[in-house]
Enzyme design. Sequence first.
Site, PDB file in Angstrom:
ATOM      1  N   GLY A  62      -9.653   9.500  -2.124  1.00 37.75           N
ATOM      2  CA  GLY A  62     -10.945  10.461  -2.793  1.00 37.75           C
ATOM      3  C   GLY A  62     -12.215   9.777  -3.142  1.00 37.75           C
ATOM      4  O   GLY A  62     -12.920  10.505  -3.664  1.00 37.75           O
ATOM      5  N   ILE A  63     -12.374   8.441  -2.903  1.00 43.34           N
ATOM      6  CA  ILE A  63     -13.909   7.941  -3.314  1.00 43.34           C
ATOM      7  C   ILE A  63     -14.787   8.426  -2.405  1.00 43.34           C
ATOM      8  O   ILE A  63     -14.871   8.400  -0.950  1.00 43.34           O
ATOM      9  CB  ILE A  63     -13.727   6.351  -3.063  1.00 43.34           C
ATOM     10  CG1 ILE A  63     -12.723   5.933  -3.893  1.00 43.34           C
ATOM     11  CG2 ILE A  63     -15.079   5.857  -3.505  1.00 43.34           C
ATOM     12  CD1 ILE A  63     -12.965   5.854  -5.357  1.00 43.34           C
ATOM     13  N   LYS A  65       0.818  -1.334   0.075  1.00 39.42           N
ATOM     14  CA  LYS A  65       0.010   0.082  -0.072  1.00 39.42           C
ATOM     15  C   LYS A  65       0.994   1.341   0.103  1.00 39.42           C
ATOM     16  O   LYS A  65       2.062   1.412   0.707  1.00 39.42           O
ATOM     17  CB  LYS A  65      -0.928   0.062   1.305  1.00 39.42           C
ATOM     18  CG  LYS A  65      -1.695   1.380   1.267  1.00 39.42           C
ATOM     19  CD  LYS A  65      -2.874   0.973   2.668  1.00 39.42           C
ATOM     20  CE  LYS A  65      -3.887   2.121   2.631  1.00 39.42           C
ATOM     21  NZ  LYS A  65      -3.304   3.397   2.714  1.00 39.42           N
ATOM     22  N   HIS A 115      -2.432   7.781   1.266  1.00 38.44           N
ATOM     23  CA  HIS A 115      -2.869   7.773   2.719  1.00 38.44           C
ATOM     24  C   HIS A 115      -4.049   8.779   3.196  1.00 38.44           C
ATOM     25  O   HIS A 115      -3.976   9.739   3.833  1.00 38.44           O
ATOM     26  CB  HIS A 115      -1.897   7.717   3.672  1.00 38.44           C
ATOM     27  CG  HIS A 115      -0.950   6.578   3.830  1.00 38.44           C
ATOM     28  ND1 HIS A 115      -1.041   5.450   3.872  1.00 38.44           N
ATOM     29  CD2 HIS A 115       0.306   6.800   2.841  1.00 38.44           C
ATOM     30  CE1 HIS A 115      -0.118   4.636   3.656  1.00 38.44           C
ATOM     31  NE2 HIS A 115       0.889   5.229   2.862  1.00 38.44           N
ATOM     32  N   GLY A 158     -11.862   5.160   3.213  1.00 40.21           N
ATOM     33  CA  GLY A 158     -11.300   5.298   4.324  1.00 40.21           C
ATOM     34  C   GLY A 158     -12.398   6.323   5.393  1.00 40.21           C
ATOM     35  O   GLY A 158     -13.312   5.701   5.918  1.00 40.21           O
TER      36      GLY A 158
END
Length: 387
Positions: A312-313, A255, A279, A333
């Site tokens: 950013g989703i 990641k 992140h 997140g």
Amino acid sequence: MISGARFATIDEARRRAARRLPAPVYRAILAGTEQGLTLADNTAAFRELGFVPRAAGRPAARDLATTILGQPVALPVICSPAGVQAVHPDGEVAVARAAAARGTALGLSSFASKPLAEVVAANPRTFFQVCWDGGRDAMSWQLDRARAAGAAGLILTLDWSFAHRRDQGSPRLPERMSLGELARQAPAGLRRPRWLAGYARSGRLPALTVPNLARPGEAAPAFFTAYARWHDTAPPSWDDVAWLGQEWGGPVMLKGIGRPDDARRAVDAGMTAVSVSNHGGNNLDGTPAAIRLLPAVAEVVGGQAEVLLDGGIRRGSDVVKALALGAGAVMIGRPYLWGLAAGGQAGVERVLDILRDGIDATLLALGHSAAAALTPADLLIPPAFAV
């Protein structure tokens, strides 16, 4: 549906979280580092991309299922690891249950407030996130613990720069919840009585220790004690990355990839997947949005490893944009943390439902029966969309 989970969009979940959480807790979730340039670009970049829909010949049904790190999931969205989820008493366990209820997986941070075994019991599709902490010997016992707990795979995070200064100021995060600390935090907590009542009903205080980083024979360390130990560990080499993959012997996602040459090295080191991520803007400020870096990484990986997008989703159409540019799935997140704050497990389920419905509607408009059929031709990509 539980009242706290009755929201129609993820931004509405964010607003509800802001009203429910004490200011320091909410600011800890929301803020990016330094000027917040990367934080802002993570969402702004999606707005630069448009769609080219089809008028007829659309499929009657869409299949959203895929596989991530060997685990079948009902939609191409999983919950990204996030440490110490003090937004709700059930924390990571509620997230695990919500993900299981919606047929998907989650990543559990090594800095989580709940033990890995407890989270795996709630959702066997749990990937344990590890940082390079203490060298190979210390990493070996972390892997042993993950195996014993039944983790389905690993998420290896390496690129953290320990950049934490924020121009807007950083909330005060205590080391432990002592009586003195409770007194200092009381004004912020009393302004959010529903959040406080949730912890009162649970009979426990917000957990600020990290049980998954307790070394053999030791109590769970406080968050910042473990963080300092990680900070002081020498960064790993690519040989260390390959060693960890071999030592684990199962699927591993690396990641934090942004550079194509790093993606190539990750493949050469035997990584199962790479996650294009900054992140959530909480690392090196000035890094471009993850979606801007995705196409170059996907091209160099060329199907030799899975590619995920993290950052950013905010809606299902964002997921489709990422899939069209080369991702096989995305990680979220802040959205699920906002849902957790707004309505606990039901709030996280609602966030996943919103994303699922948005993906389905966008695939319908684009004339595809499955996400695998998406290509950049489904998007209107402006010439300025670049790093």
